[in-house]
Design an enzyme around this catalytic site. Structure first.
Site, PDB file in Angstrom:
ATOM      1  N   ARG A  36       0.823  -1.216   0.000  1.00 32.01           N
ATOM      2  CA  ARG A  36       0.000   0.000   0.000  1.00 32.01           C
ATOM      3  C   ARG A  36       0.855   1.263   0.000  1.00 32.01           C
ATOM      4  O   ARG A  36       0.433   2.283  -0.556  1.00 32.01           O
ATOM      5  CB  ARG A  36      -0.939  -0.006   1.205  1.00 32.01           C
ATOM      6  CG  ARG A  36      -2.128  -0.924   0.957  1.00 32.01           C
ATOM      7  CD  ARG A  36      -3.024  -0.999   2.153  1.00 32.01           C
ATOM      8  NE  ARG A  36      -4.342  -1.494   1.784  1.00 32.01           N
ATOM      9  CZ  ARG A  36      -5.238  -1.929   2.661  1.00 32.01           C
ATOM     10  NH1 ARG A  36      -4.957  -1.938   3.948  1.00 32.01           N
ATOM     11  NH2 ARG A  36      -6.407  -2.354   2.251  1.00 32.01           N
ATOM     12  N   GLY A 359      -6.952  -7.510   1.042  1.00 27.97           N
ATOM     13  CA  GLY A 359      -5.609  -7.400   1.628  1.00 27.97           C
ATOM     14  C   GLY A 359      -4.926  -8.750   1.735  1.00 27.97           C
ATOM     15  O   GLY A 359      -3.744  -8.894   1.383  1.00 27.97           O
TER      16      GLY A 359
END
Ligand code: ADP
Ligand code: MG
Length: 402
Positions: A36, A359
């Site tokens: 990220r 994720g």
């Protein structure tokens, strides 16, 4: 949505809401996957190169407590993230030990054109996530004083009605960052006229997290493959024994309704035909491969079996569009990662648009050493991409639209 390219940022203090919510190792506190942070680099570099003073707002984890002090004492600090960002950018990144306090003010004032700074975890401010509009708004007003412009690029948080995501953009001239623009354009390609067959693979632990999206996908996809922890509730709904596997018994009626809807709409639902059944939940647990028709009552399912891996690969082979969310086994334990690896490889082999969301799914792909460009797009926002595909309006996108 206005883009960063339409904002005149030179010499301006830009409040950039980014998604830097990276997983941390529970014992060492080290960053275990910096995907990220890397996904946020394009907009940070662009703003800095154009002479903006970049002040980053982001959250990390879910700190608990009633006050900033309580949350800061126990919660994860963004300091380690600022450190990694500095390494990746190859230049210093300043850090403020608060969000809207004295230190934030000092750091904001000290920025020169092109500089980058990170503020402390926005969720240390209890008002960030407050249900009360006035409370959130008051925090957003204090944030707004730190900058001249707002750029929203934290895709992973756009489904949250939070001060830094929803309230702050209303107070400053604003634009959408490069990551949000990229994420939204890919999701649009899944929902507006996807090339067919459109095959969806859903895994992960719980059906209750994903029934909303399944219901909406019944109107979009041609085929839905269901694996992982959530598949046991589907198998149980069809009358199979699932032993000690993850089961959400209260979801069985909803799952049955999904199966009926799928049949009525002609959407093919594909479930596992064999499973890896372990003695218990542990990386070194004794395990055997069993057919779903003869699952031992005293074992638990931890991965897709070899026939299921082949079946899923075959059901993906002709796909022209793929959306994959959720590992199909406990991939964190190498002994039970083969099913998820097989799905990852089959998705990577598809000749068409492939999107990985979630994720844990993204972390799984990286843990297998597969390059990000083996897929069309790896979304940074699990919850956000699922809510988008559920057809919900996302507060953080709405806020950037007007
Ligand atoms: P994502 O983050 O990609 O959206 P989820 O959070 O929904 O995915 O699910 C990820 C978790 O699901 C992983 O921690 C994985 O261990 C777990 N999981 C997958 N299959 C199983 C299974 N058969 N039994 C228990 N847990 C599972
Ligand atoms: Mg997850």
């Amino acid at each position: 949505m206005r883009t960063v390219d339409e904002l005149d940022v030179a010499g301006q203090r830009v409040l950039l809401r980014a998604d830097l919510n990276v997983p941390l190792d529970k014992s060492t506190g080290e960053i275990t996957d910096d995907g990220r942070i890397r996904a946020s680099l394009p907009v940070i570099r662009k703003l800095s190169e154009r002479g903006a003073k970049v002040l980053i707002l982001a959250h990390l984890g879910r700190p608990k407590g009633d006050t900033f002090a309580e949350r800061a004492a126990g919660g994860p600090s963004l300091r380690i993230v600022a450190g990694r960002l500095s390494e990746l950018l190859g230049k210093p990144v300043a850090f403020a030990a608060d969000v809207v306090g004295e230190d934030a003010g000092r750091v904001s004032q000290a920025l020169n054109d092109g500089d980058v700074a990170v503020l402390e975890n926005v969720r240390f401010e209890p008002a960030e996530t407050a249900k009360d509009d006035a409370e959130r708004r008051a925090l957003a007003e204090r944030m707004a004083r730190l900058g001249d412009l707002y750029v929203g690029d934290g895709f992973g948080a756009v489904h949250r009605k939070h001060a830094s995501v929803y309230d702050l953009p209303a107070l400053l001239p604003h634009a959408a960052g490069d990551l949000i623009v990229a994420e939204v354009s890919v999701l649009k390609r899944l929902t507006d006229n996807p090339e067919r067959p459109f095959v969806v693979v859903l895994g992960g632990s719980k059906p209750s997290d994903k029934l909303g999206v399944i219901n909406n996908l019944l109107g979009l996809a041609d085929r839905i493959l269901i694996g992982g922890g959530m598949s046991y509730t589907f198998l149980a709904a069809q009358g199979y024994e699932v032993g000690n596997s993850l089961l959400e018994a209260d979801q069985i009626p909803a799952v049955q309704a999904v199966l009926e809807q799928a049949a009525a709409r002609g959407v093919e639902i594909v479930l596992p035909v064999d499973l890896v059944a372990a003695s218990h939940y542990a990386p070194d647990a004794d395990h055997i491969v069993v057919s779903v028709k003869s699952f031992p009552a005293e074992r638990e399912g931890v991965d897709a079996g070899p026939e299921t891996r082949e079946l899923f690969a075959a059901k993906l082979a002709d796909a022209k569009t793929v959306f994959w969310n959720g590992p199909v086994g406990v991939f964190e334990f190498p002994a039970f990662s083969a099913g998820t690896r097989a799905v990852a490889e089959a998705v990577a082999g598809v000749d068409g648009l492939t999107v990985v969301g979630g994720g844990d799914s993204a972390a799984a792909v990286r843990s297998f050493g597969m390059p990000d460009d083996a897929f069309g797009h790896i979304s940074t926002g699990g919850g956000a991409s699922l809510e988008y595909l559920e057809g919900k309006t996302l507060p953080g996108l709405t806020a950037l639209e007007d």
